[in-house]
Design an enzyme around this catalytic site. Structure first.
Site, short mmCIF file in Angstrom:
data_model
loop_
_atom_site.label_atom_id
_atom_site.label_comp_id
_atom_site.label_asym_id
_atom_site.label_seq_id
_atom_site.Cartn_x
_atom_site.Cartn_y
_atom_site.Cartn_z
CG ASN A 159 -1.77 1.22 1.35
OD1 ASN A 159 -2.44 1.58 0.38
ND2 ASN A 159 -1.78 1.88 2.51
CG HIS A 170 -0.29 6.10 4.80
ND1 HIS A 170 -1.66 6.09 4.95
CD2 HIS A 170 0.18 6.94 5.76
CE1 HIS A 170 -2.00 6.85 5.97
NE2 HIS A 170 -0.90 7.38 6.48
CB SER A 188 5.38 5.26 3.93
OG SER A 188 5.81 6.34 4.72
CG ASP A 210 -2.39 3.35 7.07
OD1 ASP A 210 -2.50 2.77 5.97
OD2 ASP A 210 -3.16 4.25 7.42
C1 GRF Z 1 -2.82 9.11 -2.46
O1 GRF Z 1 -2.36 10.25 -1.81
C2 GRF Z 1 -2.55 7.88 -1.65
O2 GRF Z 1 -1.35 7.93 -0.94
C3 GRF Z 1 -3.71 7.90 -0.69
O3 GRF Z 1 -4.82 8.33 -1.47
C4 GRF Z 1 -4.34 9.09 -2.57
C5 GRF Z 1 -4.85 8.40 -3.80
O4 GRF Z 1 -4.60 9.12 -4.97
N1 GRF Z 1 -3.88 6.64 -0.03
P1 GRF Z 1 -4.80 8.43 -6.39
O5 GRF Z 1 -6.17 7.76 -6.40
O6 GRF Z 1 -3.69 7.45 -6.58
O7 GRF Z 1 -4.77 9.57 -7.37
#
Ligand code: GRF
Length: 199
Positions: free
Chosen positions: A109, A111, A138, A147
């Site tokens: 994932n 984050h 991260s 997370d």
């Molecule tokens: C990103 O900032 C990711 O880290 C978070 O949600 C956002 C998703 O953006 N979990 P996208 O859908 O990849 O444009």
């Protein structure tokens, strides 16, 4: 080199998924994006994936009465795709062991914080409110702790005077798009090495 088969989970705009797709087109890249799955039929990322010629699938969480039932349906689909790895990219669902356990060590994932700081939501606002000098992003393995799984890669981004959650998020997102492809390649490579050892 056999590319690892990757499924990407999204809920929204899918810009990180798109970064992974673009990276996967590089000849020596160790992973291919086989399918993009969303829990929301209206997720903008689905159209991006389709335009890139990638199979898409929706498992709408609203059609399931429990988290476990949704996770079981999603896992059934993912298992049917013969995947090596799952990459969550803006997948905004809390997952239960029904989905996490079968993919333990093979689900990652991204984050938007410097984990272990700021797990959960509103990461940029919380970092600004705390007077942090740096935010960031991260990539980590998904475990039962939200997370909280082992870190794979991280990028720091300076927090500037006058930053809002929006300006900081935009600066971090640029780095997410660079970090995630690097991290996925690293995981795909380590999975390949592990599989060779097992054989
Ligand atoms: C990103 O900032 C990711 O880290 C978070 O949600 C956002 C998703 O953006 N979990 P996208 O859908 O990849 O444009």
């Amino acid at each position: 080199m056999i590319k690892k088969r990757v499924g990407v989970l999204i809920s929204g705009s899918g810009s990180n998924m798109h970064a992974l797709v673009k990276a996967s087109r590089i000849v020596d890249y160790r992973a291919e994006i086989v399918c993009v799955v969303s829990n929301k039929p209206e997720a903008g990322g689905l159209k991006i994936a389709q335009d890139e010629g990638i199979a898409t699938h929706v498992v709408n969480h609203k059609n399931y009465s429990t988290r476990e039932a949704f996770d079981a349906a999603l896992n059934d689909y993912l298992q049917s795709q013969n995947l090596d790895l799952i990459a969550c990219a803006g997948f905004m669902r809390i997952m239960t062991p029904v989905l996490i356990a079968p993919w333990q060590g093979r689900m990652i994932n991204i984050h938007p914080s410097l984990l272990p700081l700021y797990k959960g939501l509103h990461t940029h606002q919380r970092a600004i409110d705390d007077g942090q000098k740096f935010g960031g992003c991260s990539v980590h393995y998904v475990t039962l702790e939200l997370d909280g799984g082992p870190l794979i890669a991280q990028t720091q981004v300076p927090i500037l005077k006058g930053d809002t959650a929006e300006t900081l998020a935009a600066r971090v997102l640029v780095e997410e798009h660079k970090l995630y492809p690097v991290a996925l390649a690293k995981v795909a490579q380590s999975l390949g090495a592990r599989q060779k050892t097992i054989q």
